[in-house]
Write an enzyme that holds these catalytic residues in place. Structure first.
Site, short mmCIF file in Angstrom:
data_model
loop_
_atom_site.label_atom_id
_atom_site.label_comp_id
_atom_site.label_asym_id
_atom_site.label_seq_id
_atom_site.Cartn_x
_atom_site.Cartn_y
_atom_site.Cartn_z
N SER A 40 0.85 -1.18 0.00
CA SER A 40 0.00 0.00 0.00
C SER A 40 0.89 1.23 0.00
O SER A 40 1.92 1.27 0.68
CB SER A 40 -0.90 0.01 1.24
OG SER A 40 -1.57 1.26 1.34
N TYR A 75 -1.61 -0.55 10.50
CA TYR A 75 -1.63 -1.00 9.10
C TYR A 75 -0.48 -0.40 8.30
O TYR A 75 0.23 -1.10 7.57
CB TYR A 75 -2.96 -0.63 8.46
CG TYR A 75 -3.03 -0.96 6.98
CD1 TYR A 75 -3.12 -2.28 6.56
CD2 TYR A 75 -3.00 0.05 6.01
CE1 TYR A 75 -3.18 -2.59 5.20
CE2 TYR A 75 -3.07 -0.25 4.67
CZ TYR A 75 -3.15 -1.57 4.27
OH TYR A 75 -3.21 -1.87 2.92
#
Length: 252
Positions: free
Chosen positions: A147, A170
């Site tokens: 990501s 995350y």
């Protein structure tokens, strides 16, 4: 026919990658934590006329499950050409459509362990288990689905459009995954392996409560570009079209 293993392939971008690759003539092992869900995903593709797909029970957080999947696939083929480490979680809870972001001071270690177990340790566990089959391919490819939220460069820049979107758990897990990608690509630099981290565009899936703005078709196509590229392609790099629509490459 080239063989591909995709983890987390029963839904979302993973499922769409399986569909697109199968249509291109690849045989897909669809890794799925719940075999029932995987079987239903295979059935859906078969109803579309796609038959070069097979569900494999594979929970990346369980060493026994990963090794069982390796043994099962090893009985079917001597070679694996592509590994797409797609399985991932964000660990975020929602109040309606509002995500409750993890903070550096307020989030306990247990949450970090939960997310890292999938996003980092799961990738390492799966890669190490299947590396021998990949080494037998003339053009082996490993894509770690990352990501842009894991880019240290972008998220330390106050002018970055997502600078204020800080999620300590995350984002740090994807930063760790990126470093693993760099180390893996370095170790395999004198081979035909191509190892890259690829972030899909912000995609509307269950992963983010369908808050993304792009489609699974676009997200899958972007990731697969680096899974099926030829031997002139890059290795040890980080790509995301959201943040660099021209070349796709973004800073670590």
């Amino acid at each position: 026919m080239k063989k591909v293993l995709i983890t987390g392939a029963n839904k979302g971008i993973g499922f769409e990658m399986a569909r697109q690759l199968a249509r291109k003539g690849y045989y897909i092992y669809m890794g799925t934590r719940d075999l029932k869900n995987g079987s239903e995903a295979v059935k859906k593709l078969q109803e579309e006329g796609i038959n070069s797909v097979e569900a494999i029970q594979l929970d990346v957080t369980d060493a026994g499950s990963v090794m069982s999947a390796r043994e099962q696939i090893g009985r079917k083929t001597d070679v694996l050409d592509i590994l797409i480490n797609n399985a991932g979680i964000n660990g975020i809870e929602f109040e309606g459509d509002k995500p409750l972001m993890h903070t550096a001071l307020g989030t306990g270690i247990a949450k970090y362990k939960e997310v890292y177990e999938v996003n980092v340790f799961g990738v390492i566990r799966t890669t190490q288990a299947f590396i021998d089959l990949l080494q037998k391919s003339p053009e082996p490819r490993i894509v770690n689905v990352s990501s842009s939220q894991g880019s240290l460069t972008l998220h330390s820049d106050p002018s970055y459009k997502y600078y204020h979107a800080k999620g300590a758990v995350y984002q740090s897990s994807k930063s760790a995954l990126n470093m693993y990608t760099i180390a893996l690509a370095f170790e395999l630099r004198d081979t035909n392996f191509k190892v890259n981290a690829v972030s899909p565009p912000s995609t509307a899936t269950d992963f983010n409560h369908h808050l993304g703005t792009s489609s699974v078709e676009v997200g899958a196509e972007h990731i697969l570009r680096y899974a099926i590229m030829d031997n002139d392609g890059p290795t040890g790099r980080f790509f995301c079209l959201d943040n660099n629509p021209e070349s796709g490459e973004i800073p670590w």
